[in-house]
Design a protein around this motif. Sequence first.
Motif, PDB file in Angstrom:
ATOM      1  N   LEU A 258       0.823  -1.208   0.000  1.00 61.89           N
ATOM      2  CA  LEU A 258       0.000   0.000   0.000  1.00 61.89           C
ATOM      3  C   LEU A 258       0.856   1.257   0.000  1.00 61.89           C
ATOM      4  O   LEU A 258       0.486   2.280  -0.590  1.00 61.89           O
ATOM      5  CB  LEU A 258      -0.921   0.001   1.225  1.00 61.89           C
ATOM      6  N   ARG A 259       2.012   1.192   0.655  1.00 65.87           N
ATOM      7  CA  ARG A 259       2.898   2.359   0.715  1.00 65.87           C
ATOM      8  C   ARG A 259       3.318   2.795  -0.683  1.00 65.87           C
ATOM      9  O   ARG A 259       3.487   3.985  -0.951  1.00 65.87           O
ATOM     10  CB  ARG A 259       4.124   2.001   1.565  1.00 65.87           C
ATOM     11  N   ARG A 260       3.451   1.848  -1.590  1.00 65.75           N
ATOM     12  CA  ARG A 260       3.862   2.176  -2.961  1.00 65.75           C
ATOM     13  C   ARG A 260       2.714   2.750  -3.788  1.00 65.75           C
ATOM     14  O   ARG A 260       2.949   3.366  -4.830  1.00 65.75           O
ATOM     15  CB  ARG A 260       4.409   0.919  -3.636  1.00 65.75           C
ATOM     16  N   VAL A 261       1.475   2.518  -3.336  1.00 65.17           N
ATOM     17  CA  VAL A 261       0.317   3.047  -4.066  1.00 65.17           C
ATOM     18  C   VAL A 261       0.105   4.520  -3.737  1.00 65.17           C
ATOM     19  O   VAL A 261      -0.150   5.344  -4.612  1.00 65.17           O
ATOM     20  CB  VAL A 261      -0.953   2.229  -3.730  1.00 65.17           C
ATOM     21  N   GLY A 262       0.186   4.858  -2.440  1.00 63.43           N
ATOM     22  CA  GLY A 262       0.036   6.244  -2.035  1.00 63.43           C
ATOM     23  C   GLY A 262      -1.409   6.693  -1.928  1.00 63.43           C
ATOM     24  O   GLY A 262      -1.830   7.586  -2.671  1.00 63.43           O
ATOM     25  N   ILE A 263      -2.183   6.089  -1.035  1.00 60.95           N
ATOM     26  CA  ILE A 263      -3.571   6.493  -0.814  1.00 60.95           C
ATOM     27  C   ILE A 263      -3.867   6.418   0.676  1.00 60.95           C
ATOM     28  O   ILE A 263      -3.304   5.584   1.398  1.00 60.95           O
ATOM     29  CB  ILE A 263      -4.563   5.598  -1.592  1.00 60.95           C
ATOM     30  N   LYS A 264      -4.719   7.301   1.162  1.00 65.79           N
ATOM     31  CA  LYS A 264      -5.132   7.270   2.551  1.00 65.79           C
ATOM     32  C   LYS A 264      -6.164   6.162   2.747  1.00 65.79           C
ATOM     33  O   LYS A 264      -6.996   5.909   1.874  1.00 65.79           O
ATOM     34  CB  LYS A 264      -5.725   8.614   2.980  1.00 65.79           C
ATOM     35  N   TRP A 265      -6.119   5.537   3.914  1.00 62.31           N
ATOM     36  CA  TRP A 265      -7.043   4.448   4.181  1.00 62.31           C
ATOM     37  C   TRP A 265      -7.284   4.300   5.677  1.00 62.31           C
ATOM     38  O   TRP A 265      -6.572   4.861   6.505  1.00 62.31           O
ATOM     39  CB  TRP A 265      -6.537   3.133   3.584  1.00 62.31           C
ATOM     40  N   GLY A 266      -8.315   3.533   6.000  1.00 64.15           N
ATOM     41  CA  GLY A 266      -8.630   3.204   7.381  1.00 64.15           C
ATOM     42  C   GLY A 266      -9.029   1.753   7.464  1.00 64.15           C
ATOM     43  O   GLY A 266      -9.249   1.090   6.457  1.00 64.15           O
ATOM     44  N   ALA A 267      -9.124   1.236   8.693  1.00 69.63           N
ATOM     45  CA  ALA A 267      -9.463  -0.173   8.855  1.00 69.63           C
ATOM     46  C   ALA A 267     -10.022  -0.411  10.243  1.00 69.63           C
ATOM     47  O   ALA A 267      -9.897   0.430  11.151  1.00 69.63           O
ATOM     48  CB  ALA A 267      -8.228  -1.048   8.643  1.00 69.63           C
ATOM     49  N   GLN A 268     -10.651  -1.575  10.408  1.00 69.93           N
ATOM     50  CA  GLN A 268     -11.099  -2.009  11.717  1.00 69.93           C
ATOM     51  C   GLN A 268     -10.006  -2.868  12.355  1.00 69.93           C
ATOM     52  O   GLN A 268      -9.310  -3.615  11.668  1.00 69.93           O
ATOM     53  CB  GLN A 268     -12.400  -2.808  11.604  1.00 69.93           C
ATOM     54  N   SER A 269      -9.888  -2.749  13.684  1.00 65.25           N
ATOM     55  CA  SER A 269      -8.817  -3.444  14.368  1.00 65.25           C
ATOM     56  C   SER A 269      -9.270  -3.855  15.767  1.00 65.25           C
ATOM     57  O   SER A 269     -10.401  -3.596  16.162  1.00 65.25           O
ATOM     58  CB  SER A 269      -7.573  -2.550  14.440  1.00 65.25           C
ATOM     59  N   ARG A 270      -8.380  -4.492  16.478  1.00 65.85           N
ATOM     60  CA  ARG A 270      -8.592  -4.862  17.875  1.00 65.85           C
ATOM     61  C   ARG A 270      -7.433  -4.353  18.707  1.00 65.85           C
ATOM     62  O   ARG A 270      -6.284  -4.293  18.244  1.00 65.85           O
ATOM     63  CB  ARG A 270      -8.676  -6.387  18.021  1.00 65.85           C
ATOM     64  N   ALA A 271      -7.717  -4.047  19.968  1.00 60.69           N
ATOM     65  CA  ALA A 271      -6.694  -3.464  20.830  1.00 60.69           C
ATOM     66  C   ALA A 271      -5.530  -4.405  21.072  1.00 60.69           C
ATOM     67  O   ALA A 271      -4.395  -3.962  21.281  1.00 60.69           O
ATOM     68  CB  ALA A 271      -7.318  -3.060  22.168  1.00 60.69           C
ATOM     69  N   ASP A 272      -5.788  -5.717  21.057  1.00 60.24           N
ATOM     70  CA  ASP A 272      -4.715  -6.667  21.360  1.00 60.24           C
ATOM     71  C   ASP A 272      -3.952  -7.137  20.128  1.00 60.24           C
ATOM     72  O   ASP A 272      -3.148  -8.075  20.206  1.00 60.24           O
ATOM     73  CB  ASP A 272      -5.277  -7.883  22.107  1.00 60.24           C
ATOM     74  N   THR A 273      -4.170  -6.485  18.984  1.00 58.54           N
ATOM     75  CA  THR A 273      -3.460  -6.888  17.762  1.00 58.54           C
ATOM     76  C   THR A 273      -2.570  -5.769  17.228  1.00 58.54           C
ATOM     77  O   THR A 273      -2.036  -5.892  16.124  1.00 58.54           O
ATOM     78  CB  THR A 273      -4.455  -7.310  16.661  1.00 58.54           C
ATOM     79  N   ILE A 274      -2.414  -4.707  17.988  1.00 56.69           N
ATOM     80  CA  ILE A 274      -1.635  -3.555  17.517  1.00 56.69           C
ATOM     81  C   ILE A 274      -0.350  -3.450  18.325  1.00 56.69           C
ATOM     82  O   ILE A 274      -0.382  -3.459  19.560  1.00 56.69           O
ATOM     83  CB  ILE A 274      -2.442  -2.250  17.671  1.00 56.69           C
ATOM     84  N   ASP A 275       0.772  -3.367  17.632  1.00 63.97           N
ATOM     85  CA  ASP A 275       2.031  -3.062  18.305  1.00 63.97           C
ATOM     86  C   ASP A 275       2.726  -1.939  17.547  1.00 63.97           C
ATOM     87  O   ASP A 275       2.260  -1.482  16.504  1.00 63.97           O
ATOM     88  CB  ASP A 275       2.921  -4.292  18.449  1.00 63.97           C
ATOM     89  N   ASP A 276       3.840  -1.488  18.071  1.00 62.98           N
ATOM     90  CA  ASP A 276       4.499  -0.309  17.514  1.00 62.98           C
ATOM     91  C   ASP A 276       5.017  -0.570  16.101  1.00 62.98           C
ATOM     92  O   ASP A 276       4.911   0.293  15.222  1.00 62.98           O
ATOM     93  CB  ASP A 276       5.653   0.110  18.425  1.00 62.98           C
ATOM     94  N   GLU A 277       5.555  -1.754  15.844  1.00 63.63           N
ATOM     95  CA  GLU A 277       6.076  -2.072  14.516  1.00 63.63           C
ATOM     96  C   GLU A 277       4.974  -2.017  13.464  1.00 63.63           C
ATOM     97  O   GLU A 277       5.141  -1.428  12.395  1.00 63.63           O
ATOM     98  CB  GLU A 277       6.720  -3.458  14.509  1.00 63.63           C
ATOM     99  N   LEU A 278       3.822  -2.620  13.780  1.00 57.75           N
ATOM    100  CA  LEU A 278       2.715  -2.637  12.831  1.00 57.75           C
ATOM    101  C   LEU A 278       2.134  -1.244  12.648  1.00 57.75           C
ATOM    102  O   LEU A 278       1.817  -0.831  11.518  1.00 57.75           O
ATOM    103  CB  LEU A 278       1.635  -3.608  13.308  1.00 57.75           C
ATOM    104  N   ALA A 279       2.003  -0.490  13.739  1.00 51.70           N
ATOM    105  CA  ALA A 279       1.448   0.865  13.636  1.00 51.70           C
ATOM    106  C   ALA A 279       2.343   1.759  12.782  1.00 51.70           C
ATOM    107  O   ALA A 279       1.848   2.565  11.978  1.00 51.70           O
ATOM    108  CB  ALA A 279       1.265   1.464  15.026  1.00 51.70           C
ATOM    109  N   GLN A 280       3.657   1.645  12.945  1.00 53.46           N
ATOM    110  CA  GLN A 280       4.580   2.423  12.117  1.00 53.46           C
ATOM    111  C   GLN A 280       4.410   2.078  10.647  1.00 53.46           C
ATOM    112  O   GLN A 280       4.363   2.967   9.784  1.00 53.46           O
ATOM    113  CB  GLN A 280       6.021   2.153  12.546  1.00 53.46           C
TER     114      GLN A 280
END
Length: 477
Positions: A258-280
Amino acid sequence: MKITFVYPGIALIGFDSLGGSCHDTVSINLGMGYISSYVKKNSHHSIDLIDLRDLTGWLEYEKELSNRNPDIVGIYCNTVNYNNALKCAKIAKAQGRIVISGGPHATIEPEALINTGFVDCVITGEGEVSFLEAANGIANGRMPDKIIQGKKIDNIDAMPFPDRDIYNMERILNGPGIFPYPSRYIGMVASRGCYYDCSFCQPLERNIFGSKVRTRSPENIIEEVREVIKRYKVNFIMFECDTLTTNKSWALELCDKLRRVGIKWGAQSRADTIDDELAQAMQKAGCMALFIGFESGSTRMLSLLRKRISPQDSIFAGRICRDNKILIFANYMLGMPEENRYDLDMTYDMLREIRPELHSPAYFSPMPGCDLYEYCKNKDLIKLVSYEDFVRNPTAEKIKGVDYAVLSIYKERMSALRREWWSEAHFAKYALTRWFFLIRKGYLKIFIIELFSNTFFFRLPAKILIKLAKKAFAYRF
């Protein structure tokens, strides 16, 4: 065969609401889009769609259906739009059409739909393969069974992309859009099914999609992303599948592409599936917002919901999103069975720690087909008087034993626990970009409503307010 699909999604928003400034007015039912593209790819049947949101009333629906003169009418049926779906079916049967229904409510109560006398066939679960088989049978003079268990497609990469053109995409995409996202908003799914067992969703979701989660390959998703950008000039994509972040390695690969496409986006998530590496990785790939189901700050209520997270998980996830400049869209529920003020206070305390930029409070609603519905039914707690009241919006009173006047006070207090748009540079950029767009396009009423609803003027520094006003009035109307 001539086939007309009907999307009756006008609960709470009404007729002539397509292309408005809330989710229900700009979203499309992708399930019907997938069935349409699958049938068109694998047969010579023609398919179009009547969207009640695009009509002025029932008389126009009746006239439009008559003018199109389809052999088969396929009607989507979820709980909140049950009465609308039934009225669509009644009018279709009065015109002599063959009516096939599907969707969440059709899946949990197929017999009830058949017994109305307005529906000839109900397809439960997923509909692509089974709808095509039913249409082929009808074309050859064979009526399908009254109730059909839908067949699943294991490799969803092999499916054609959803047929969005059956909807009035011009009206949807040229509307004002939704705060704080860019104007041309489109939904997409990356998977089918859910890994989790929350009691307010299950087993309904498993009955629709099965117990196995099927995920599209990142390459297949990117191909669709590029297609909708080219075809519809979209500038924001919302991934509407249940959780985009459960499989971390898959999510990281998707973000890289997605970074190579260059578009803004959003998604649904869960609190226990997010860490700093993935968020970055998500932020670098264009992620603007994550919808996170915090639900409650009470461990007792989270246990009732079978959410399998803790309030500490939610606070930690909020901190990670903030550190990585991802807007937090907080989903939380109030008014659950046996919830007391102590539980509500803990939810308040959790939200005070997180301070999400965007809030989506809901009153707990016992959705048919889910375990908590049976719990409420067995304890004679259900208070709802109409199908529309099943909507999770904080509107009608849902269950007995809840003081909704008190709940309303808590809802307002919690909704005030937010980061102001001017307090974060990335949030300010999103908000101002959107508002300048609204001004340029002449959506002045919506601009004023959004500005005032998202701004406590007595807290906004005067020099910033003056600067913003000068920029706004510099535009020619």
